[in-house]
Design a protein around this motif. Sequence first.
Motif, PDB file in Angstrom:
ATOM      1  N   LEU A 146     -92.787  -5.635  93.844  1.00  0.00           N
ATOM      2  CA  LEU A 146     -92.650  -4.947  92.611  1.00  0.00           C
ATOM      3  C   LEU A 146     -91.667  -3.913  92.461  1.00  0.00           C
ATOM      4  O   LEU A 146     -91.480  -3.049  93.371  1.00  0.00           O
ATOM      5  N   SER A 147     -90.806  -3.846  91.420  1.00  0.00           N
ATOM      6  CA  SER A 147     -89.880  -2.950  91.533  1.00  0.00           C
ATOM      7  C   SER A 147     -90.445  -1.465  91.604  1.00  0.00           C
ATOM      8  O   SER A 147     -89.601  -0.560  92.013  1.00  0.00           O
ATOM      9  N   LYS A 148     -91.450  -1.103  90.974  1.00  0.00           N
ATOM     10  CA  LYS A 148     -91.952   0.249  90.896  1.00  0.00           C
ATOM     11  C   LYS A 148     -92.475   0.714  92.330  1.00  0.00           C
ATOM     12  O   LYS A 148     -92.400   1.821  92.745  1.00  0.00           O
ATOM     13  N   GLY A 149     -92.826  -0.444  93.140  1.00  0.00           N
ATOM     14  CA  GLY A 149     -93.322  -0.099  94.468  1.00  0.00           C
ATOM     15  C   GLY A 149     -92.191   0.172  95.246  1.00  0.00           C
ATOM     16  O   GLY A 149     -92.326   1.193  96.150  1.00  0.00           O
ATOM     17  N   ARG A 150     -91.035  -0.699  95.142  1.00  0.00           N
ATOM     18  CA  ARG A 150     -89.620  -0.305  95.926  1.00  0.00           C
ATOM     19  C   ARG A 150     -89.118   1.055  95.592  1.00  0.00           C
ATOM     20  O   ARG A 150     -88.923   1.801  96.632  1.00  0.00           O
ATOM     21  N   ARG A 151     -89.330   1.383  94.352  1.00  0.00           N
ATOM     22  CA  ARG A 151     -88.636   2.748  93.782  1.00  0.00           C
ATOM     23  C   ARG A 151     -89.575   4.025  94.591  1.00  0.00           C
ATOM     24  O   ARG A 151     -89.292   4.948  94.974  1.00  0.00           O
ATOM     25  N   PHE A 152     -90.918   3.654  94.563  1.00  0.00           N
ATOM     26  CA  PHE A 152     -91.949   4.797  95.185  1.00  0.00           C
ATOM     27  C   PHE A 152     -91.417   4.949  96.615  1.00  0.00           C
ATOM     28  O   PHE A 152     -91.512   5.866  97.303  1.00  0.00           O
ATOM     29  N   ILE A 153     -91.150   3.705  97.140  1.00  0.00           N
ATOM     30  CA  ILE A 153     -91.139   3.699  98.801  1.00  0.00           C
ATOM     31  C   ILE A 153     -89.596   4.710  98.973  1.00  0.00           C
ATOM     32  O   ILE A 153     -89.616   5.407  99.991  1.00  0.00           O
ATOM     33  N   GLU A 154     -88.719   4.291  98.110  1.00  0.00           N
ATOM     34  CA  GLU A 154     -87.549   5.032  98.285  1.00  0.00           C
ATOM     35  C   GLU A 154     -87.588   6.612  98.076  1.00  0.00           C
ATOM     36  O   GLU A 154     -87.093   7.442  98.681  1.00  0.00           O
ATOM     37  N   GLN A 155     -88.517   7.005  96.839  1.00  0.00           N
ATOM     38  CA  GLN A 155     -88.358   8.170  96.501  1.00  0.00           C
ATOM     39  C   GLN A 155     -89.443   9.002  97.295  1.00  0.00           C
ATOM     40  O   GLN A 155     -89.118  10.348  97.404  1.00  0.00           O
ATOM     41  N   PHE A 156     -90.593   8.545  97.630  1.00  0.00           N
ATOM     42  CA  PHE A 156     -91.841   9.461  98.083  1.00  0.00           C
ATOM     43  C   PHE A 156     -92.143   9.165  99.482  1.00  0.00           C
ATOM     44  O   PHE A 156     -92.503  10.042 100.421  1.00  0.00           O
ATOM     45  N   ILE A 157     -92.176   7.869  99.926  1.00  0.00           N
ATOM     46  CA  ILE A 157     -92.755   7.624 101.119  1.00  0.00           C
ATOM     47  C   ILE A 157     -91.686   7.756 102.375  1.00  0.00           C
ATOM     48  O   ILE A 157     -91.770   8.206 103.160  1.00  0.00           O
ATOM     49  N   ARG A 158     -90.467   7.184 102.116  1.00  0.00           N
ATOM     50  CA  ARG A 158     -89.286   7.375 102.787  1.00  0.00           C
ATOM     51  C   ARG A 158     -89.184   7.017 104.020  1.00  0.00           C
ATOM     52  O   ARG A 158     -89.210   7.971 105.213  1.00  0.00           O
ATOM     53  N   PRO A 159     -89.922   5.836 104.641  1.00  0.00           N
ATOM     54  CA  PRO A 159     -90.314   5.765 106.018  1.00  0.00           C
ATOM     55  C   PRO A 159     -88.881   5.113 106.850  1.00  0.00           C
ATOM     56  O   PRO A 159     -88.187   4.609 106.208  1.00  0.00           O
ATOM     57  N   ARG A 160     -89.076   5.600 108.011  1.00  0.00           N
ATOM     58  CA  ARG A 160     -88.055   5.140 108.966  1.00  0.00           C
ATOM     59  C   ARG A 160     -88.149   3.331 109.317  1.00  0.00           C
ATOM     60  O   ARG A 160     -87.168   2.747 109.550  1.00  0.00           O
ATOM     61  N   HIS A 161     -89.680   3.134 109.316  1.00  0.00           N
ATOM     62  CA  HIS A 161     -89.864   1.831 109.338  1.00  0.00           C
ATOM     63  C   HIS A 161     -91.086   1.427 108.346  1.00  0.00           C
ATOM     64  O   HIS A 161     -91.714   2.182 108.060  1.00  0.00           O
ATOM     65  N   LEU A 162     -90.911   0.004 108.086  1.00  0.00           N
ATOM     66  CA  LEU A 162     -91.906  -0.402 107.043  1.00  0.00           C
ATOM     67  C   LEU A 162     -92.454  -1.690 107.805  1.00  0.00           C
ATOM     68  O   LEU A 162     -91.791  -2.741 107.976  1.00  0.00           O
ATOM     69  N   ALA A 163     -93.793  -1.793 107.732  1.00  0.00           N
ATOM     70  CA  ALA A 163     -94.495  -2.939 107.892  1.00  0.00           C
ATOM     71  C   ALA A 163     -95.301  -3.480 106.867  1.00  0.00           C
ATOM     72  O   ALA A 163     -96.130  -2.680 106.305  1.00  0.00           O
ATOM     73  N   VAL A 164     -94.974  -4.835 106.237  1.00  0.00           N
ATOM     74  CA  VAL A 164     -95.811  -5.199 105.070  1.00  0.00           C
ATOM     75  C   VAL A 164     -96.501  -6.384 105.613  1.00  0.00           C
ATOM     76  O   VAL A 164     -96.348  -7.268 106.237  1.00  0.00           O
ATOM     77  N   TYR A 165     -97.785  -6.297 105.126  1.00  0.00           N
ATOM     78  CA  TYR A 165     -98.851  -7.280 105.361  1.00  0.00           C
ATOM     79  C   TYR A 165     -99.707  -7.613 104.117  1.00  0.00           C
ATOM     80  O   TYR A 165     -99.348  -7.303 102.903  1.00  0.00           O
ATOM     81  N   HIS A 166    -101.080  -7.959 104.494  1.00  0.00           N
ATOM     82  CA  HIS A 166    -101.871  -8.700 103.390  1.00  0.00           C
ATOM     83  C   HIS A 166    -101.111 -10.009 102.734  1.00  0.00           C
ATOM     84  O   HIS A 166    -101.625 -10.489 101.625  1.00  0.00           O
ATOM     85  N   LEU A 167    -100.411 -10.593 103.481  1.00  0.00           N
ATOM     86  CA  LEU A 167     -99.878 -12.016 103.224  1.00  0.00           C
ATOM     87  C   LEU A 167    -100.824 -12.974 103.844  1.00  0.00           C
ATOM     88  O   LEU A 167    -101.275 -12.861 104.986  1.00  0.00           O
ATOM     89  N   PRO A 168    -101.047 -14.204 103.132  1.00  0.00           N
ATOM     90  CA  PRO A 168    -101.881 -15.234 103.444  1.00  0.00           C
ATOM     91  C   PRO A 168    -101.145 -15.762 104.611  1.00  0.00           C
ATOM     92  O   PRO A 168     -99.976 -15.996 104.885  1.00  0.00           O
ATOM     93  N   PHE A 169    -101.663 -16.508 105.721  1.00  0.00           N
ATOM     94  CA  PHE A 169    -101.026 -17.630 106.504  1.00  0.00           C
ATOM     95  C   PHE A 169    -100.535 -18.674 105.650  1.00  0.00           C
ATOM     96  O   PHE A 169    -100.890 -18.826 104.492  1.00  0.00           O
ATOM     97  N   GLU A 170     -99.605 -19.357 106.307  1.00  0.00           N
ATOM     98  CA  GLU A 170     -98.791 -20.357 105.542  1.00  0.00           C
ATOM     99  C   GLU A 170     -99.728 -21.480 104.972  1.00  0.00           C
ATOM    100  O   GLU A 170     -99.576 -21.755 103.764  1.00  0.00           O
ATOM    101  N   ARG A 171    -100.844 -21.836 105.689  1.00  0.00           N
ATOM    102  CA  ARG A 171    -101.576 -22.722 105.151  1.00  0.00           C
ATOM    103  C   ARG A 171    -102.717 -22.325 104.059  1.00  0.00           C
ATOM    104  O   ARG A 171    -103.261 -23.255 103.240  1.00  0.00           O
ATOM    105  N   ASP A 172    -102.805 -21.111 103.874  1.00  0.00           N
ATOM    106  CA  ASP A 172    -103.591 -20.313 102.968  1.00  0.00           C
ATOM    107  C   ASP A 172    -102.948 -19.858 101.679  1.00  0.00           C
ATOM    108  O   ASP A 172    -103.433 -19.563 100.531  1.00  0.00           O
ATOM    109  N   ASP A 173    -101.573 -20.024 101.569  1.00  0.00           N
ATOM    110  CA  ASP A 173    -100.543 -19.571 100.604  1.00  0.00           C
ATOM    111  C   ASP A 173    -100.714 -20.553  99.337  1.00  0.00           C
ATOM    112  O   ASP A 173     -99.486 -20.749  98.684  1.00  0.00           O
ATOM    113  N   ILE A 174    -101.904 -20.600  98.829  1.00  0.00           N
ATOM    114  CA  ILE A 174    -101.959 -21.262  97.464  1.00  0.00           C
ATOM    115  C   ILE A 174    -101.311 -20.757  96.358  1.00  0.00           C
ATOM    116  O   ILE A 174    -101.063 -21.609  95.447  1.00  0.00           O
ATOM    117  N   TYR A 175    -101.102 -19.501  96.237  1.00  0.00           N
ATOM    118  CA  TYR A 175    -100.488 -18.646  95.190  1.00  0.00           C
ATOM    119  C   TYR A 175     -98.891 -18.308  95.494  1.00  0.00           C
ATOM    120  O   TYR A 175     -98.342 -17.721  94.809  1.00  0.00           O
TER     121      TYR A 175
END
Length: 237
Positions: free
Chosen positions: A177-206
Amino acid sequence: MPLRQITFSANAGVSLRLGDVRLWVDAVHEEPVSGFSVLSPALQDTVMNHPDFQQPNLIFCTHCHPDHFSRRLLGQAMERWPLAEMILPERQFERQILLSQPRESLVLRELSIRFFRLPHEGKEYAAVSHYGCLLNHDGFRILIAGDCAVATPVLQEVLQETGPVDLALLNFPWITLSKGRRFIEQFIRPRHLAVYHLPFERDDIYAYRRPTLRAVEQVSTEDVRLFLNPLQQERFS
């Protein structure tokens, strides 16, 4: 340099090794949730016997939804490691620390933790007791936002108090989401970003995985890593 390592279980489950401290966050869950992954019986055995998930000092769940929490599996963990501190935003066990205030804190050896109440994504979950946290390990600061509503002003207020972080663990909509990317850039400003809550490939029905992989190129953070597979391990300095 102290070891800072994260090992993935499923969904938003991780074990963090920060020097001599091991912390579980949303690490074990077993009830199927459509479109997401949980620990199958086979994966439960693998995770619970994996070296990176042994002897946790602290077990924390951001909230008690079934894709983040299993009372049965956490009960087993407490029996196996009775010295582990259990921290939950709902009363589930007789021996636990209950989060109930807007801001709470804890010090465990060289690790300090600030917990803060955050709104869960989705108006239908407005009443859910849900917390994020900011870990500080020898000056290395880690933000874990749980299922926090993307770009919520509540998190903005927290970050204005604490400043930028070294590592942020965020659900995948924060980068799709663009609003999420803007928030990361403006307020979180991390040196490293780890992204999760993604399903495994076999479960990725959406079909969540492909747009998330594309969205990585649109994130301003230089170091972006996706947790995609069980027992994936990442180290940070």
